[in-house]
Design a protein around this motif. Sequence first.
Motif, PDB file in Angstrom:
ATOM      1  N   ILE A   1      25.044   0.946  13.465  1.00 52.50           N
ATOM      2  CA  ILE A   1      25.686   0.680  12.187  1.00 52.50           C
ATOM      3  C   ILE A   1      24.924   1.318  11.028  1.00 52.50           C
ATOM      4  O   ILE A   1      23.726   1.050  10.851  1.00 52.50           O
ATOM      5  N   LYS A   2      25.612   2.135  10.230  1.00 53.89           N
ATOM      6  CA  LYS A   2      24.962   2.666   9.035  1.00 53.89           C
ATOM      7  C   LYS A   2      24.947   1.575   7.959  1.00 53.89           C
ATOM      8  O   LYS A   2      25.843   0.701   7.930  1.00 53.89           O
ATOM      9  N   PRO A   3      23.946   1.596   7.073  1.00 53.18           N
ATOM     10  CA  PRO A   3      23.769   0.495   6.106  1.00 53.18           C
ATOM     11  C   PRO A   3      24.984   0.211   5.239  1.00 53.18           C
ATOM     12  O   PRO A   3      25.259  -0.950   4.933  1.00 53.18           O
TER      13      PRO A   3
ATOM     14  N   LEU B   1      31.077   2.177  21.934  1.00 55.63           N
ATOM     15  CA  LEU B   1      30.027   2.496  20.972  1.00 55.63           C
ATOM     16  C   LEU B   1      30.637   2.345  19.586  1.00 55.63           C
ATOM     17  O   LEU B   1      31.537   3.093  19.207  1.00 55.63           O
ATOM     18  N   LEU B   2      30.183   1.350  18.844  1.00 51.14           N
ATOM     19  CA  LEU B   2      30.720   1.057  17.516  1.00 51.14           C
ATOM     20  C   LEU B   2      29.836   1.728  16.471  1.00 51.14           C
ATOM     21  O   LEU B   2      28.710   1.301  16.225  1.00 51.14           O
ATOM     22  N   ALA B   3      30.318   2.806  15.870  1.00 53.14           N
ATOM     23  CA  ALA B   3      29.501   3.598  14.949  1.00 53.14           C
ATOM     24  C   ALA B   3      30.433   4.311  13.957  1.00 53.14           C
ATOM     25  O   ALA B   3      31.596   3.943  13.820  1.00 53.14           O
ATOM     26  N   SER B   4      29.911   5.331  13.285  1.00 51.92           N
ATOM     27  CA  SER B   4      30.707   6.033  12.276  1.00 51.92           C
ATOM     28  C   SER B   4      30.896   7.513  12.558  1.00 51.92           C
ATOM     29  O   SER B   4      31.896   8.093  12.168  1.00 51.92           O
ATOM     30  N   ASN B   5      29.918   8.144  13.233  1.00 51.73           N
ATOM     31  CA  ASN B   5      29.972   9.592  13.435  1.00 51.73           C
ATOM     32  C   ASN B   5      29.741   9.936  14.911  1.00 51.73           C
ATOM     33  O   ASN B   5      28.621   9.831  15.399  1.00 51.73           O
ATOM     34  N   PRO B   6      30.794  10.353  15.616  1.00 51.35           N
ATOM     35  CA  PRO B   6      30.634  10.662  17.044  1.00 51.35           C
ATOM     36  C   PRO B   6      29.766  11.879  17.314  1.00 51.35           C
ATOM     37  O   PRO B   6      29.323  12.083  18.448  1.00 51.35           O
ATOM     38  N   GLU B   7      29.486  12.700  16.288  1.00 47.74           N
ATOM     39  CA  GLU B   7      28.719  13.924  16.479  1.00 47.74           C
ATOM     40  C   GLU B   7      27.219  13.730  16.306  1.00 47.74           C
ATOM     41  O   GLU B   7      26.453  14.660  16.552  1.00 47.74           O
TER      42      GLU B   7
END
Length: 458
Positions: free
Chosen positions: A229-231, A168-174
């Motif tokens: 993905i966040k902007p 999972l490619l993202a920024s915030n695991p929470e």
Amino acid sequence: MKEKDIKIIGSEEWCVFEEFGIPAIKARIDSGAKTSSIQANNIKIFLKGTAEWVRFEVNPIQDNRSIMITCESKIHDKRIVKSSSGISEQRIVIKTPVTIGNTTFEIELTLANRDAMEFRMLLGREALLDRYMVNPSATYLERDFTTQQIAEKYAPFVKEKSGLKIALLASNPELYSNKRIVEAGIARGHEMVFLNVEQSYMKLDAIEPEIRYRGGNIIDAFDAIIPRIKPSVTFYACALIRQFDSMGAYCLNSAEAISQSRDKLFATQLFAKHDIHIPITGFAKSPLDTKDLIKLVNGAPLIIKLLESTQGKGVVLAETNKAAESVINAFKSVQTNILVQEFIKEANGQDIRCFVVNGKVVASMQRQAAKGEFRANIHQGGSASKIKITSQERKLALKAAKILNLPVAGVDIIRSNKGPLLLEVNSSPGLEGIENATGLDIANIMIEAIEKRLKFKR
């Protein structure tokens, strides 16, 4: 029952449902609620002979959907119940024995979506009547379990990892959505890895391309990548997605599709080109064209939207032509790109979010703007409820996702006097609002989509 037979219990207690094979589930004791309820997913009604039964899934441990128990029960009743948010809905009621401490008795339970609640079960006053008094300052007076004991009880339900390796490619695991996707993957037996976009970096090489994680660890051999993905990191994240793709990983949404969806002007041009009905939209560079730009979209009130806006941020309602002219020219003076769009007054602050997965609308909800707001947004105090969309709206959602080549998309539609209009398409749609509104396990559907694409058989 005599007063001396009434027991004292705490505000939280462990419950056991032997009939369902649930060894322990935390319950919030709430004398303010009449009926007890339990968290239930994938509720299916079926017939046994002439009687209606229900099959449902319970995730008994909070914040952990990797452990799931399938239950069946005869339907006792169907009732209109008002939730804590004030929304009335019909719920299925079952009767089943529950054990608290050493005492077993039968209670009525409504099947409810309690994922957003702190507890997976609520014990209401009907279950307490003539049995218990509540000491609100105490917890687990009847029986308590340690973390180790709970782990042992649920060990038989933990599935072996014999599946795919998914990142999972993202920024915030929470974040709710990210946690849900990881849980769903684990529940289906896959190895799930959370990768922070900004802690990943790559080596571009024709012979030995690499992606590394902070500290120098090489990360490769993923079967699939789920981008969320966040902007603010779109450009860099898309570079990573292209790298994963070149190294043989299946990416649920491609870098090209995400980039197109994030470029609101380009996406709007694509929709118009493919005969998708959208609110009349204008775009101009020079302040000298502002007045005519306002006329193009039928004048005020109108919507002014930043090209980089997301989750309703950067979207402004200008109620008069003068206000619109001031806001537009202010944005242009600081070299900020905006779209100007007609305001659909008859929508009354409502829109529809359709969740598309692999060419199907798997869920849809209606969002209502908060009081005083002009646009429906659950991130800004709006509300959401399940809705049945029309065939025309379904076709519109599927066509929009297909044009952007997005296997997973949140498609926003607004109802107008001209019929349904497309507002925008989100390539990283959130799960919390739509899962809570519909009671559907969207995260599980996303994992199933990967399995189908990779022809993985469990």
